[in-house]
Scaffold this motif. Structure first.
Motif, PDB file in Angstrom:
ATOM      1  N   LEU A  12       1.518  10.495   5.126  1.00 18.97           N
ATOM      2  CA  LEU A  12       2.682  10.148   5.206  1.00 18.97           C
ATOM      3  C   LEU A  12       3.258   8.638   5.551  1.00 18.97           C
ATOM      4  O   LEU A  12       3.874   7.802   5.282  1.00 18.97           O
ATOM      5  CB  LEU A  12       3.807  11.114   5.771  1.00 18.97           C
ATOM      6  CG  LEU A  12       3.958  12.373   4.805  1.00 18.97           C
ATOM      7  CD1 LEU A  12       5.069  13.599   5.858  1.00 18.97           C
ATOM      8  CD2 LEU A  12       4.605  12.297   3.535  1.00 18.97           C
ATOM      9  N   SER A  15       1.528   6.224   3.432  1.00 17.80           N
ATOM     10  CA  SER A  15       2.543   6.105   2.075  1.00 17.80           C
ATOM     11  C   SER A  15       3.737   5.357   2.558  1.00 17.80           C
ATOM     12  O   SER A  15       4.074   4.412   1.994  1.00 17.80           O
ATOM     13  CB  SER A  15       3.118   7.435   1.634  1.00 17.80           C
ATOM     14  OG  SER A  15       1.852   8.309   1.138  1.00 17.80           O
ATOM     15  N   TYR A  16       4.202   5.312   3.798  1.00 15.25           N
ATOM     16  CA  TYR A  16       5.331   4.555   4.356  1.00 15.25           C
ATOM     17  C   TYR A  16       4.967   2.940   4.533  1.00 15.25           C
ATOM     18  O   TYR A  16       5.667   2.135   3.923  1.00 15.25           O
ATOM     19  CB  TYR A  16       5.910   5.015   5.679  1.00 15.25           C
ATOM     20  CG  TYR A  16       7.038   4.099   6.074  1.00 15.25           C
ATOM     21  CD1 TYR A  16       8.163   4.113   5.385  1.00 15.25           C
ATOM     22  CD2 TYR A  16       6.775   3.442   7.143  1.00 15.25           C
ATOM     23  CE1 TYR A  16       9.227   3.257   5.816  1.00 15.25           C
ATOM     24  CE2 TYR A  16       7.819   2.609   7.715  1.00 15.25           C
ATOM     25  CZ  TYR A  16       8.924   2.402   6.992  1.00 15.25           C
ATOM     26  OH  TYR A  16       9.961   1.672   7.517  1.00 15.25           O
ATOM     27  N   GLU A  18       2.707   1.716   2.884  1.00 12.85           N
ATOM     28  CA  GLU A  18       2.490   1.118   1.546  1.00 12.85           C
ATOM     29  C   GLU A  18       3.665   0.550   0.925  1.00 12.85           C
ATOM     30  O   GLU A  18       3.876  -0.336   0.243  1.00 12.85           O
ATOM     31  CB  GLU A  18       1.506   2.117   0.728  1.00 12.85           C
ATOM     32  CG  GLU A  18       1.219   1.507  -0.790  1.00 12.85           C
ATOM     33  CD  GLU A  18       0.165   2.315  -1.238  1.00 12.85           C
ATOM     34  OE1 GLU A  18      -0.451   1.873  -2.295  1.00 12.85           O
ATOM     35  OE2 GLU A  18       0.431   3.730  -1.298  1.00 12.85           O
ATOM     36  N   THR A  19       4.821   1.389   1.219  1.00 10.83           N
ATOM     37  CA  THR A  19       6.095   0.765   0.882  1.00 10.83           C
ATOM     38  C   THR A  19       6.738  -0.511   1.305  1.00 10.83           C
ATOM     39  O   THR A  19       7.496  -1.123   0.698  1.00 10.83           O
ATOM     40  CB  THR A  19       7.233   1.847   1.056  1.00 10.83           C
ATOM     41  OG1 THR A  19       7.553   2.151   2.447  1.00 10.83           O
ATOM     42  CG2 THR A  19       6.923   3.247   0.256  1.00 10.83           C
ATOM     43  N   LYS A  31      -0.978   0.441  -7.408  1.00  9.73           N
ATOM     44  CA  LYS A  31      -0.639   0.252  -5.979  1.00  9.73           C
ATOM     45  C   LYS A  31      -1.790   0.403  -5.188  1.00  9.73           C
ATOM     46  O   LYS A  31      -2.874   0.713  -5.879  1.00  9.73           O
ATOM     47  CB  LYS A  31       0.589   1.261  -5.669  1.00  9.73           C
ATOM     48  CG  LYS A  31       0.434   2.807  -5.992  1.00  9.73           C
ATOM     49  CD  LYS A  31       1.314   3.622  -5.481  1.00  9.73           C
ATOM     50  CE  LYS A  31       0.780   5.052  -5.179  1.00  9.73           C
ATOM     51  NZ  LYS A  31       1.660   5.954  -4.677  1.00  9.73           N
ATOM     52  N   ALA A  35      -2.773   6.378   0.921  1.00 11.81           N
ATOM     53  CA  ALA A  35      -2.935   7.578   1.629  1.00 11.81           C
ATOM     54  C   ALA A  35      -4.128   8.367   1.086  1.00 11.81           C
ATOM     55  O   ALA A  35      -4.156   9.476   1.468  1.00 11.81           O
ATOM     56  CB  ALA A  35      -1.497   8.311   1.073  1.00 11.81           C
ATOM     57  N   ASN A  36      -4.613   7.636  -0.160  1.00 13.39           N
ATOM     58  CA  ASN A  36      -5.744   8.318  -0.469  1.00 13.39           C
ATOM     59  C   ASN A  36      -6.889   8.220   0.532  1.00 13.39           C
ATOM     60  O   ASN A  36      -7.862   9.106   0.396  1.00 13.39           O
ATOM     61  CB  ASN A  36      -6.152   7.732  -1.890  1.00 13.39           C
ATOM     62  CG  ASN A  36      -5.162   8.152  -2.859  1.00 13.39           C
ATOM     63  OD1 ASN A  36      -4.484   9.192  -3.057  1.00 13.39           O
ATOM     64  ND2 ASN A  36      -4.853   6.954  -3.982  1.00 13.39           N
ATOM     65  N   ARG A  58       1.416  16.133   0.520  1.00  9.05           N
ATOM     66  CA  ARG A  58       1.510  14.672   0.508  1.00  9.05           C
ATOM     67  C   ARG A  58       2.384  14.282  -0.649  1.00  9.05           C
ATOM     68  O   ARG A  58       3.223  13.381  -0.561  1.00  9.05           O
ATOM     69  CB  ARG A  58       0.335  13.966   0.585  1.00  9.05           C
ATOM     70  CG  ARG A  58       0.397  12.521   0.545  1.00  9.05           C
ATOM     71  CD  ARG A  58      -0.830  11.722   0.396  1.00  9.05           C
ATOM     72  NE  ARG A  58      -1.293  11.811  -1.008  1.00  9.05           N
ATOM     73  CZ  ARG A  58      -1.231  11.225  -2.053  1.00  9.05           C
ATOM     74  NH1 ARG A  58      -0.111  10.003  -1.565  1.00  9.05           N
ATOM     75  NH2 ARG A  58      -1.586  11.136  -3.185  1.00  9.05           N
ATOM     76  N   THR A  62       6.039  12.692  -0.258  1.00 10.06           N
ATOM     77  CA  THR A  62       6.190  11.296  -0.050  1.00 10.06           C
ATOM     78  C   THR A  62       7.305  10.876  -1.325  1.00 10.06           C
ATOM     79  O   THR A  62       8.147   9.972  -1.239  1.00 10.06           O
ATOM     80  CB  THR A  62       4.771  10.832  -0.605  1.00 10.06           C
ATOM     81  OG1 THR A  62       3.867  10.775   0.615  1.00 10.06           O
ATOM     82  CG2 THR A  62       4.871   9.140  -0.943  1.00 10.06           C
ATOM     83  N   SER A  75       2.373  11.246  -9.920  1.00  7.96           N
ATOM     84  CA  SER A  75       1.611  11.428  -8.822  1.00  7.96           C
ATOM     85  C   SER A  75       0.553  12.877  -8.737  1.00  7.96           C
ATOM     86  O   SER A  75      -0.270  12.944  -8.325  1.00  7.96           O
ATOM     87  CB  SER A  75       2.005  11.321  -7.362  1.00  7.96           C
ATOM     88  OG  SER A  75       2.802   9.909  -7.296  1.00  7.96           O
TER      89      SER A  75
END
Length: 159
Positions: A12, A15-16, A18-19, A31, A35-36, A58, A62, A75
């Motif tokens: 998470l 992911s955040y 990345e935003t 993208k 998170a991967n 996730r 997300t 996703s």
């Protein structure tokens, strides 16, 4: 259970992050996939059933936090196909973590395209395939390098 929670939290957080990174090339679905990194590491440190659960949790969390229902569906399609291919590749002794991650990046994009084709009922979305294959290859390579280095450093830790 505690390590599962740590992996979810890390996914998470990535992911955040990345935003917050302005990464747009004008092609939907491209993208970084930070998170991967957590999923690839988990694949090498946890039972595969737990990794599928981790990936699903996730994606759903997300999606609710940073996306929408459509992003969750795309996703999930990409994540399930990607994880399945990575798990299969990992079982082949001659395939390195780098190869596993690259396959994951490529098949994540293929899974999303398959979901898009089903939703919009046209194969026209596959015109994005060349760009998404290249992006999956590049991001899978970077994630694979990072995961390999991380796994070297955490080998002695118990999960």
């Amino acid at each position: 259970m505690a390590s599962f929670g740590v992996f979810v939290a890390l996914a998470l957080i990535f992911s955040y992050i990345e935003t917050l990174i302005p990464f747009q090339i004008g092609i939907p679905g491209v993208k970084l996939g930070l998170a991967n990194l957590v999923i690839v590491i988990a694949l090498y440190r946890m039972p595969v059933g737990e990794v599928y659960l981790l990936s699903g949790v996730r994606v759903v969390l997300t999606g609710f936090l940073f996306g929408n229902l459509m992003s969750i569906l795309y996703s999930l399609a990409g994540g399930i196909l990607s994880l399945t291919v990575m798990w299969g590749m990992k079982r082949i002794r001659s395939v390195s973590i780098l190869g596993v991650s690259i396959a994951g990046g490529v098949f994540h994009n293929i899974g999303q395209l398959l979901a898009a084709a089903l939703m919009v009922e046209t194969y026209g979305v596959f015109s994005y395939l060349p760009v998404l294959l290249i992006s999956g290859l590049l991001t899978g390579f970077v994630i694979g390098l990072a995961a390999g280095e991380m796994l070297k450093r955490i080998r002695s830790l118990q999960f």
